[in-house]
Design a protein around this motif. Structure first.
Motif, mmCIF file in Angstrom:
data_model
loop_
_atom_site.group_PDB
_atom_site.id
_atom_site.type_symbol
_atom_site.label_atom_id
_atom_site.label_comp_id
_atom_site.label_asym_id
_atom_site.label_seq_id
_atom_site.Cartn_x
_atom_site.Cartn_y
_atom_site.Cartn_z
ATOM 1 N N ASP A 239 0.880 -1.164 0.000
ATOM 2 C CA ASP A 239 0.000 0.000 0.000
ATOM 3 C C ASP A 239 0.918 1.215 0.000
ATOM 4 O O ASP A 239 1.372 1.674 1.055
ATOM 5 C CB ASP A 239 -0.917 -0.005 1.229
ATOM 6 N N LEU A 240 1.241 1.684 -1.198
ATOM 7 C CA LEU A 240 2.225 2.761 -1.311
ATOM 8 C C LEU A 240 1.684 4.091 -0.795
ATOM 9 O O LEU A 240 2.453 4.949 -0.364
ATOM 10 C CB LEU A 240 2.662 2.904 -2.778
ATOM 11 N N GLU A 241 0.380 4.257 -0.818
ATOM 12 C CA GLU A 241 -0.195 5.503 -0.313
ATOM 13 C C GLU A 241 -0.024 5.607 1.194
ATOM 14 O O GLU A 241 0.292 6.678 1.727
ATOM 15 C CB GLU A 241 -1.679 5.581 -0.682
ATOM 16 N N ARG A 242 -0.191 4.500 1.880
ATOM 17 C CA ARG A 242 -0.087 4.497 3.342
ATOM 18 C C ARG A 242 1.284 4.045 3.827
ATOM 19 O O ARG A 242 1.579 4.154 5.020
ATOM 20 C CB ARG A 242 -1.154 3.565 3.927
ATOM 21 N N GLU A 289 11.504 8.891 -2.984
ATOM 22 C CA GLU A 289 10.837 10.041 -3.563
ATOM 23 C C GLU A 289 11.494 11.366 -3.205
ATOM 24 O O GLU A 289 11.342 12.357 -3.931
ATOM 25 C CB GLU A 289 9.373 10.048 -3.117
ATOM 26 N N ARG A 292 9.200 13.965 1.203
ATOM 27 C CA ARG A 292 8.735 14.248 2.554
ATOM 28 C C ARG A 292 9.915 14.454 3.486
ATOM 29 O O ARG A 292 11.029 14.031 3.185
ATOM 30 C CB ARG A 292 7.853 13.090 3.046
ATOM 31 N N ASN A 402 -3.543 5.234 10.772
ATOM 32 C CA ASN A 402 -2.397 6.134 10.919
ATOM 33 C C ASN A 402 -2.494 6.809 12.276
ATOM 34 O O ASN A 402 -3.544 7.378 12.616
ATOM 35 C CB ASN A 402 -2.391 7.198 9.826
ATOM 36 N N GLU A 427 -10.729 9.122 7.931
ATOM 37 C CA GLU A 427 -9.690 9.014 6.909
ATOM 38 C C GLU A 427 -8.384 8.436 7.445
ATOM 39 O O GLU A 427 -7.535 7.991 6.682
ATOM 40 C CB GLU A 427 -9.414 10.378 6.281
#
Length: 447
Positions: A239-242, A289, A292, A402, A427
């Motif tokens: 799960d690359l988004e999380r 990336e 962040r 999260n 969310e």
């Protein structure tokens, strides 16, 4: 010497070919961005059924590592460190000690260079702070009799024990094909030094070369065993988004007869164990990336970077021949033409997957734990399932959230957990998929 060179080249090519082709074959469903993976792992120990731990993932942090090895000097950045993690795993699986100086053995580094490049955040470190109370050092389930039985093997749950670091070492390592091939290149072009510096004056070069040849053969056998443990029994889910990666593998621990069915055939039971690794890979995504802030750069960088495992959902299936009842395997053989075509050719047996168990526990964690994982941390546990067929599969998801790692502690079932009070559509809550992984008895032959 010419003969030794020939043997070395042949062994080198065999191992490289095993990495390129052998790892690719069992990764039909596990290849991510055309990268094939292999979880280097110890065999599943039945005594660790119910075992859980949190460890720091092995990331191979050896950036700017100086080396006297020409080959490794051409392998830049973190690739050298990842290759060395492969070599450390191999070394320990073949009976080596964790304290052995592999940097000297493979890279030719001096003691001063080793000290200069020690990384306090290396993979051997133990996840501390939120987990320092010893919840995961040696998990024993709630069965007191079984806990007492296992205590003799693993010891009591350790709390602030000096041996905790050793127990929390991450024994497994998810390696890519590139990591494996780089490890082979480094090993075959390593300086011709004996296993320990103390032996340098007594080991002739011929003895060292022969030792390396034996090591290469042992590694080939080990790689074959690792591929057997991985093939058809594993899955990798991202799960690359999380920032979550889940690796699952299984192994058949035992089979047993549970009586005689109505058809007269012994009914079999197959007990499978599975190893699950839930990993926070936010640090890997950051490194890739460069978007962040750094993990250690301050409070704002860690807020909501941690994840908490809240529960799980599993769907377990058995593989059966179509129209076959679980207790009447022999019935199909007694029916005329059931296993042979009219033209006396073998029939292509069709199988179907029958869902036999659903586990829906979104609020009870896994093996009693609701761990909080910061970037670079792994929660690993071993559990199991019992089937009436020699093949099956399992899939599902972990219910996660999260959380702020500075204010959220890992918990046990029954402890107050803030994330469980959040609405389902919050969310911050999400599901991390666990892809299908197989249950397979190694010597099972459908014919």
């Amino acid at each position: 010497m010419a003969r030794n060179n020939t043997i070395s080249r042949r062994l080198y090519r065999i191992l490289l070919r095993s990495c390129r082709q052998g790892v690719a074959i069992p990764n039909k469903e596990n290849s991510i961005d055309n990268v094939d993976y292999l979880l280097l792992q110890p065999p599943m120990d039945p005594r660790k059924y119910g075992f859980a731990k949190i460890v720091k993932a092995r990331r191979g942090q050896t950036s700017n590592l100086p080396t006297a090895n020409n080959t490794s000097s051409r392998i830049h950045g973190n690739d050298v460190g990842m290759a060395m993690e492969v070599l450390r795993f191999v070394h320990m699986e073949l009976g080596g000690d964790a304290s052995d100086d592999l940097n000297h053995y493979y890279l030719g580094l001096t003691e001063d260079e080793n000290d200069k490049n020690d990384d306090p955040s290396s993979s051997a470190g133990v996840a501390t702070g939120r987990h320092s109370e010893g919840h995961y050092t040696q998990f024993l389930d709630e069965d007191e009799e079984r806990a007492e039985e296992l205590t003799g093997t693993y010891g009591d749950v350790l709390e602030n024990d000096a041996d905790a670091d050793e127990l929390e070492f991450d024994e497994s390592f998810l390696a890519s094909t590139n990591d494996l091939m780089n490890a082979i290149r480094i090993a075959f072009r390593a300086p011709l030094v004996p296993p320990t510096p103390a032996d340098e004056e007594t080991w002739p070069k011929q003895t060292i070369i022969q030792r390396r040849h034996r090591d290469a053969i042992d590694v080939s056998n080990l790689l074959s065993e690792q591929l057997r443990m991985w093939s058809g029994k594993s899955s990798i889910s991202f799960d690359l988004e999380r920032g979550v990666r889940v690796v699952a593998t299984s192994s058949c621990l035992m089979r047993s007869s549970v009586g005689v069915g109505v058809s007269g055939l012994d009914k079999q039971s197959y007990k499978f164990a599975y190893r699950i690794r839930v990993e926070n890979i936010a640090d890997l995504l950051d490194a890739k990336e460069q978007q962040r802030p750094s993990y250690d750069s301050g409070e704002s960088s860690v807020e909501h970077r941690a994840i908490q495992l809240l529960g799980r959902t599993w769907r377990i299936s058995e593989c059966r021949q179509k129209n076959e009842k679980p207790s009447s395997v022999l019935q199909r053989l007694l029916e005329d033409g059931a296993f042979m075509k009219e033209n006396n050719q073998e029939d292509e047996t069709e199988e179907e997957r029958i869902e036999v168990q659903v586990v829906n526990e979104p609020r009870t964690g896994a093996v009693g734990h609701l761990p909080v994982l910061g970037p670079g941390e792994v929660f690993e546990y071993m559990s199991g399932a019992e089937l009436s067929t020699p093949t099956g599969q399992m899939e599902g998801c972990f219910h996660m959230a999260n959380v702020d790692m500075q204010t959220t502690d890992s918990a046990h079932v029954g402890n107050p957990v803030e994330a469980l009070s959040w609405a389902q559509d919050d969310e911050r809550r999400f599901e991390a998929k666990v892809g299908k992984f197989g249950f397979l008895v190694d010597d099972y032959n459908e014919s």
